[in-house]
Design an enzyme around this catalytic site. Sequence first.
Site, short mmCIF file in Angstrom:
data_model
loop_
_atom_site.label_atom_id
_atom_site.label_comp_id
_atom_site.label_asym_id
_atom_site.label_seq_id
_atom_site.Cartn_x
_atom_site.Cartn_y
_atom_site.Cartn_z
CG HIS A 45 0.03 2.03 -9.36
ND1 HIS A 45 -0.20 1.68 -8.06
CD2 HIS A 45 -1.07 2.72 -9.76
CE1 HIS A 45 -1.39 2.14 -7.67
NE2 HIS A 45 -1.92 2.79 -8.69
CG ASP A 103 -2.03 0.97 1.17
OD1 ASP A 103 -2.28 1.53 0.08
OD2 ASP A 103 -2.68 1.20 2.21
CG LEU A 105 9.37 -17.02 -3.23
CD1 LEU A 105 9.34 -16.98 -1.71
CD2 LEU A 105 9.66 -15.62 -3.78
C1 FPP Z 1 -1.80 0.31 -3.29
O1 FPP Z 1 -1.37 1.62 -3.51
C2 FPP Z 1 -1.38 -0.60 -4.33
C3 FPP Z 1 -2.22 -1.17 -5.24
C4 FPP Z 1 -3.64 -0.86 -5.41
C5 FPP Z 1 -1.76 -2.18 -6.17
C6 FPP Z 1 -0.40 -2.75 -5.91
C7 FPP Z 1 0.23 -2.85 -7.19
C8 FPP Z 1 1.55 -2.83 -7.44
C9 FPP Z 1 2.62 -2.83 -6.43
C10 FPP Z 1 2.01 -2.77 -8.81
C11 FPP Z 1 1.34 -3.77 -9.67
C12 FPP Z 1 1.96 -5.10 -9.58
C13 FPP Z 1 1.41 -6.13 -10.21
C14 FPP Z 1 2.12 -7.45 -10.27
C15 FPP Z 1 0.10 -5.97 -10.85
P1 FPP Z 1 -2.51 2.72 -3.54
O2 FPP Z 1 -2.76 3.07 -4.95
O3 FPP Z 1 -3.71 2.25 -2.80
O4 FPP Z 1 -1.80 3.89 -2.77
P2 FPP Z 1 -2.49 5.01 -1.90
O5 FPP Z 1 -3.25 4.33 -0.80
O6 FPP Z 1 -1.32 5.80 -1.40
O7 FPP Z 1 -3.36 5.80 -2.82
#
Ligand code: FPP
Length: 252
Positions: A43, A26, A137
């Site tokens: 991202h 997150d 893994l």
């Molecule tokens: C949360 O950050 C993250 C996500 C919703 C997706 C996690 C995705 C990745 C790490 C990249 C994609 C990887 C793959 C393999 C698909 P947020 O957008 O909720 O951040 P915020 O809470 O600060 O807005």
Amino acid sequence: MSHAEAPLPDPREPFEIPRHVAIIMDGNGRWAAARGLPRGEGHRRGVEALRKTVRAAGELGISILTIFSFSAENWSRPASEIRDLMGLLRRFIRNDLVELHKSGVRVRVIGERSDLDPEIRKLLEEAEELTWYNNGLMLVVAFNYGARQEIARAAARVAVEVAAKRIEPSAVTAELLAQHLDAPDLPDPDLIIRTSGEQRLSNFLLWQAAYSELVFVPTYWPDFDRAALESAIAEFRRRERRFGGLAVQAGT
Ligand code: FPP
């Protein structure tokens, strides 16, 4: 030191390196906002953090790493962000799969597949098939995943068995339901890490988290790395896991 003088085994020894670690990645958006960058950049940097973390998990001797990469609730985000995330998944599988395969990683996917874009679904299936016999893994990708939905799917699978009279209603136990989850062969996570300072599970592995240790770290996901993983594991090692029983006394 003679054998007789050897210290008593540490009762926490089996948990020194957690066997199964799950991560809620997150804070990509906040990482980007703090730098005046578009969320998509957060991202993209998140994928880099993921690469580092997968490598570190293997090196540290973790057996299973589960990552929350797209939640069933993420569909409510703007279409452009969803396109970005799907694009990143496509690129992650296309660019990184060969490398993951070479290093012995086995990819598994949990979540609802039936309503996914057929191309994404095919990529996920290819990743699973290509790496099926690897024994390094295990990387479990939670994609289009929600824990309540997973539990409902398990209940529906059990209901089919009951309706067909293959299972008596009285035989429906917690163990039986667990056998109908998306990856029933995997042990529950020992440690669940959430980055970005938020302290909740957000519909992630609700069933499997019953006795997991939860570690919340302030780091935004794009800044997560091996050192951050090691420090979460160090915190895990300070915890005393009782699984509803009593504390283990040294020498008992
Ligand atoms: C949360 O950050 C993250 C996500 C919703 C997706 C996690 C995705 C990745 C790490 C990249 C994609 C990887 C793959 C393999 C698909 P947020 O957008 O909720 O951040 P915020 O809470 O600060 O807005």
